[in-house]
Design a protein around this motif. Sequence first.
Motif, short mmCIF file in Angstrom:
data_model
loop_
_atom_site.label_atom_id
_atom_site.label_comp_id
_atom_site.label_asym_id
_atom_site.label_seq_id
_atom_site.Cartn_x
_atom_site.Cartn_y
_atom_site.Cartn_z
N PRO A 39 1.01 -1.30 -0.11
CA PRO A 39 -0.03 -0.12 0.07
C PRO A 39 0.86 1.28 0.00
CG PRO A 39 -1.03 -1.76 1.45
CD PRO A 39 0.47 -2.24 1.18
N THR A 40 2.10 1.30 0.52
CA THR A 40 2.91 2.43 0.61
C THR A 40 3.80 2.47 -0.86
OG1 THR A 40 4.62 1.28 2.03
CG2 THR A 40 2.92 2.62 3.04
N GLY A 41 3.67 1.54 -1.71
CA GLY A 41 4.39 1.74 -3.10
C GLY A 41 5.56 0.94 -2.99
N THR A 42 6.01 0.44 -2.16
CA THR A 42 7.42 -0.65 -2.20
C THR A 42 7.50 -1.22 -3.42
OG1 THR A 42 7.41 -0.86 0.26
CG2 THR A 42 9.08 -2.20 -0.98
N ASN A 43 8.78 -1.06 -4.07
CA ASN A 43 9.27 -1.54 -5.36
C ASN A 43 10.48 -1.77 -5.31
OD1 ASN A 43 10.35 0.71 -7.35
ND2 ASN A 43 8.91 1.64 -5.83
N LEU A 44 11.07 -2.79 -6.33
CA LEU A 44 12.34 -3.24 -6.16
C LEU A 44 13.40 -1.88 -6.84
CD1 LEU A 44 12.15 -6.96 -7.35
CD2 LEU A 44 12.80 -5.98 -5.04
N LEU A 45 13.08 -1.43 -7.84
CA LEU A 45 13.83 -0.49 -8.61
C LEU A 45 13.70 0.96 -7.76
CD1 LEU A 45 15.89 -0.58 -10.91
CD2 LEU A 45 14.09 0.43 -12.38
N GLY A 46 12.91 1.17 -7.27
CA GLY A 46 12.95 2.30 -6.27
C GLY A 46 13.76 2.11 -4.96
N LEU A 47 13.83 1.08 -4.58
CA LEU A 47 14.82 0.57 -3.47
C LEU A 47 16.40 0.73 -4.07
CD1 LEU A 47 12.89 -2.35 -1.76
CD2 LEU A 47 13.11 -0.08 -0.64
N VAL A 48 16.56 0.33 -5.12
CA VAL A 48 17.92 0.42 -5.69
C VAL A 48 18.29 1.99 -5.76
CG1 VAL A 48 19.46 0.22 -7.62
CG2 VAL A 48 17.76 -1.62 -6.94
N LYS A 49 17.36 2.80 -6.20
CA LYS A 49 17.78 4.46 -6.12
C LYS A 49 17.84 4.77 -4.69
CE LYS A 49 14.96 8.09 -8.10
NZ LYS A 49 13.78 8.42 -8.68
N HIS A 50 17.07 4.46 -3.99
CA HIS A 50 17.07 4.88 -2.67
C HIS A 50 18.41 4.46 -1.91
CE1 HIS A 50 15.74 5.92 1.43
NE2 HIS A 50 15.92 4.75 2.07
N LEU A 51 18.89 3.02 -2.00
CA LEU A 51 20.05 2.61 -1.37
C LEU A 51 21.39 3.30 -2.07
CD1 LEU A 51 19.27 -1.20 -1.06
CD2 LEU A 51 19.96 0.54 0.76
N ALA A 52 21.20 3.59 -3.17
CA ALA A 52 22.52 4.55 -4.00
C ALA A 52 22.29 5.93 -3.41
CB ALA A 52 22.16 4.51 -5.42
N SER A 53 21.45 6.60 -3.00
CA SER A 53 21.26 7.78 -2.39
C SER A 53 21.90 7.79 -0.99
CB SER A 53 19.97 8.36 -2.47
OG SER A 53 19.12 8.40 -3.65
N ILE A 54 21.36 6.69 -0.11
CA ILE A 54 21.91 6.59 1.10
C ILE A 54 23.66 6.45 0.94
CG2 ILE A 54 22.14 4.69 3.01
CD1 ILE A 54 19.02 4.40 2.51
N GLU A 55 23.93 5.43 0.30
CA GLU A 55 25.57 5.26 0.26
C GLU A 55 26.36 6.67 0.00
OE1 GLU A 55 27.84 1.99 -0.35
OE2 GLU A 55 25.91 0.52 0.04
N LEU A 56 25.71 7.44 -1.20
CA LEU A 56 26.36 8.48 -1.66
C LEU A 56 26.20 9.61 -0.80
CD1 LEU A 56 25.03 8.41 -5.18
CD2 LEU A 56 27.59 8.19 -4.42
N GLY A 57 25.00 9.52 0.38
CA GLY A 57 25.03 10.66 1.41
C GLY A 57 26.01 10.30 2.52
N TYR A 58 25.57 9.11 3.13
CA TYR A 58 26.55 8.94 4.36
C TYR A 58 27.99 8.59 4.04
CZ TYR A 58 22.26 8.52 6.96
OH TYR A 58 20.90 8.54 7.60
N PHE A 59 28.26 8.32 2.84
CA PHE A 59 29.81 7.97 2.66
C PHE A 59 30.51 9.11 2.04
CE2 PHE A 59 28.56 3.57 3.79
CZ PHE A 59 29.14 3.42 4.80
N GLY A 60 29.72 10.22 1.62
CA GLY A 60 30.13 11.26 0.89
C GLY A 60 30.02 12.45 1.48
N ALA A 61 28.60 13.27 1.57
CA ALA A 61 28.75 14.47 2.18
C ALA A 61 28.98 14.44 3.76
CB ALA A 61 27.15 14.86 1.97
#
Length: 200
Positions: A39-61
């Motif tokens: 119901p909240t829209g969980t989907n596989l490719l969106g999770l890839v996008k989200h995880l990429a963003s997480i790593e770039l943020g936490y280990f970058g900025a």
Amino acid sequence: MMASDQKADLHRYLKTARESFLWKLDGLSEYDVRRPLTPTGTNLLGLVKHLASIELGYFGATFGRPSNEPLPWLADDAEPNADLWATPEESREELIALYHRAWAHADATIEELALDATGHVPWWPPHRNPVPLHLILIHVIAETNRHGGHADIVRELIDGATGLRPENSNLPDADPAWWAAYRDRLERAAREAAGLRPPA
């Protein structure tokens, strides 16, 4: 245990979680990697996008090591949850490649900094900053495994595929009849515990 050994262990767990997550997309159609299954829209490719963003943020900025990857879905004026689904213009190949670049950027940070090196997470409140690399590694491992669990469930809903990774399912080696009987047993136990009638 020496700090370098601890870092290697944490890094290995992160790498394992990443790889386990990505193979959940293998063999699926363009529709199936994108379609929302909760119901909240969980989907596989969106999770890839989200995880990429997480790593770039936490280990970058966080450590003053920006990747310079454009992430418009994280802009101040982006719509809510823009990092959790793929637009028709964002290809599977593009987002998986972004995730791989995020890995490389994160790996460089992990390899170059000591576990006690401190950074600042811009989106965390002041009382949680500064933060050491050690804690960021734990945080990202937890996030990746949490979303890996989401991917497990979504993939099972799509085509019944289950397991930890291709060479190790981490599940009992049983045929579909065994699993059906097992599920029925759990349903009966749940109904009995709740004082409900057995299913017809």
